[in-house]
Motif scaffolding. Structure first.
Motif, mmCIF file in Angstrom:
data_model
loop_
_atom_site.group_PDB
_atom_site.id
_atom_site.type_symbol
_atom_site.label_atom_id
_atom_site.label_comp_id
_atom_site.label_asym_id
_atom_site.label_seq_id
_atom_site.Cartn_x
_atom_site.Cartn_y
_atom_site.Cartn_z
ATOM 1 N N LYS A 284 8.180 4.764 -0.781
ATOM 2 C CA LYS A 284 6.894 5.160 -1.369
ATOM 3 C C LYS A 284 5.771 4.229 -0.935
ATOM 4 N N PHE A 285 6.089 2.930 -0.713
ATOM 5 C CA PHE A 285 5.093 1.935 -0.319
ATOM 6 C C PHE A 285 5.443 1.361 1.054
ATOM 7 N N GLU A 286 4.453 0.704 1.660
ATOM 8 C CA GLU A 286 4.680 -0.032 2.901
ATOM 9 C C GLU A 286 3.800 -1.270 2.903
ATOM 10 N N ASN B 133 3.306 2.364 -8.938
ATOM 11 C CA ASN B 133 4.074 3.607 -9.047
ATOM 12 C C ASN B 133 3.301 4.695 -9.778
ATOM 13 N N SER B 134 2.575 4.308 -10.811
ATOM 14 C CA SER B 134 1.844 5.274 -11.629
ATOM 15 C C SER B 134 0.509 5.673 -11.014
ATOM 16 N N GLY B 135 0.078 4.940 -9.975
ATOM 17 C CA GLY B 135 -1.214 5.227 -9.368
ATOM 18 C C GLY B 135 -2.382 4.586 -10.087
ATOM 19 N N ARG B 136 -2.052 3.696 -11.056
ATOM 20 C CA ARG B 136 -3.134 3.032 -11.796
ATOM 21 C C ARG B 136 -3.900 2.068 -10.894
ATOM 22 N N VAL B 137 -3.230 1.533 -9.880
ATOM 23 C CA VAL B 137 -3.884 0.692 -8.878
ATOM 24 C C VAL B 137 -3.539 1.236 -7.501
ATOM 25 N N ASP B 138 -4.373 0.904 -6.514
ATOM 26 C CA ASP B 138 -4.196 1.416 -5.156
ATOM 27 C C ASP B 138 -3.365 0.497 -4.277
ATOM 28 N N VAL C 138 0.848 -1.198 0.000
ATOM 29 C CA VAL C 138 0.000 0.000 0.000
ATOM 30 C C VAL C 138 0.880 1.244 0.000
ATOM 31 N N PRO C 139 0.336 2.401 -0.364
ATOM 32 C CA PRO C 139 1.110 3.641 -0.281
ATOM 33 C C PRO C 139 1.557 3.909 1.160
ATOM 34 N N ALA C 140 2.706 4.555 1.321
ATOM 35 C CA ALA C 140 3.229 4.861 2.652
ATOM 36 C C ALA C 140 2.177 5.571 3.497
#
Length: 283
Positions: free
Chosen positions: A210-212, A186-191, A129-131
């Motif tokens: 960027k992710f965790e 990375n592109s935000g195409r998926v969550d 998931v995003p940080a």
């Protein structure tokens, strides 16, 4: 080296020697007795499996399989890189290699098409998931309720678990490689992405913060899985020999030292009472 169909590229012969035979030999034992190498087939999926600069297989699953083969008396091993995760089992059953060594999860439907050795590890699952996990994604229920766009690779345990958890197809983006999933994140195409702990951790480590990982303690017990080396069904005689070697090697000080850098620890060693047959019946 021979060239192989289905997008496979042959690598280097990494060792020499011939293992002992069996009374009733399957195709793999016939190859071994004829002096042919045991061919390991795997995709590049660190830290599970990959290939070093000299062509030798690395990653904890490959290293456990190679160590178990050597403990069983077999050291004539050839390394073959596959390019398509969904093609791993068809290529195995087509005879294009002999052992699926990247630690496929033992799953009931897979047990109908291949023979598994006993588990080489026990693993859980986690979301990437995003940080900061701003959308609070920790379970499949979160994905459904919040309309999360979820990705994973075709044929993976993540895809199976999402499907069984009734994630709508419209929320799923199924891709052919971890690299494509990483790019989509990375592109935000998926969550979010859904994988086993090691693959999820590897994607997080590559993201430079960027992710965790999601909170795995909130995942249900049915996310636990047992990976193992996979064989063709008619090589059951060799699977027995392999299991004896793995029993000697798995959990040894030598093995733990080899896989330490891959993040595989004693807590990933499966209970010896958990056999391939049991997992086939319960997964």
């Amino acid at each position: 080296m021979k060239s192989f169909a289905m997008g496979m590229a042959a690598a280097l012969v990494t060792a020499t020697g011939i293992g002992t035979g069996a009374a009733k030999a399957g195709p793999l034992m016939d190859r071994i007795e004829a002096g042919e190498p045991i061919r390991l087939g795997y995709i590049s999926a660190p830290p599970w499996c990959g290939q070093g600069p000299d062509g030798t297989p690395n990653g904890f699953a490959n290293e456990i399989v190679v160590g178990s083969l050597k403990a069983a008396g077999f050291d004539n091993i050839e390394s073959i890189i596959l390019t398509d995760w969904a093609g791993v089992i068809p290529a195995l059953n087509a005879g294009q290699y002999d052992i699926a060594s990247c630690g496929l999860y033992i799953l009931g439907e897979r047990c109908q098409n291949m023979a598994f050795a006993n588990p080489l590890g026990v693993m859980g699952m986690a979301f990437v998931v995003p940080a900061g996990n701003p959308q609070g994604i920790n379970t499949v229920e979160d994905v459904i309720e919040k309309g999360i766009k979820l990705s994973t690779t075709a044929g993976s345990a993540g895809q199976k678990y999402a499907k069984e958890g009734n994630v709508p197809e419209g929320q799923m983006t199924i891709l052919t490689s971890d690299a494509e999933v990483f790019a989509a994140m990375n592109s935000g195409r998926v969550d979010a992405a859904l994988y086993n702990y090691f693959t999820s951790k590897e994607l997080v480590d590559r993201s430079n913060g960027k992710f965790e990982l999601s909170d795995m303690s909130k995942m249900p017990i049915d996310t636990k899985n047992w990976p193992a080396a996979g064989f063709r069904p008619d090589d059951a005689d060799f699977v027995e020999l392999y299991n004896e070697g793995q029993k000697k090697y798995l959990g040894s000080e030598e093995m733990l030292a080899v896989v330490e850098d891959d993040g595989f620890t004693e807590m990933n060693i499966p209970d010896p009472s958990v056999t391939a047959d049991w997992v086939c019946e319960n997964r």
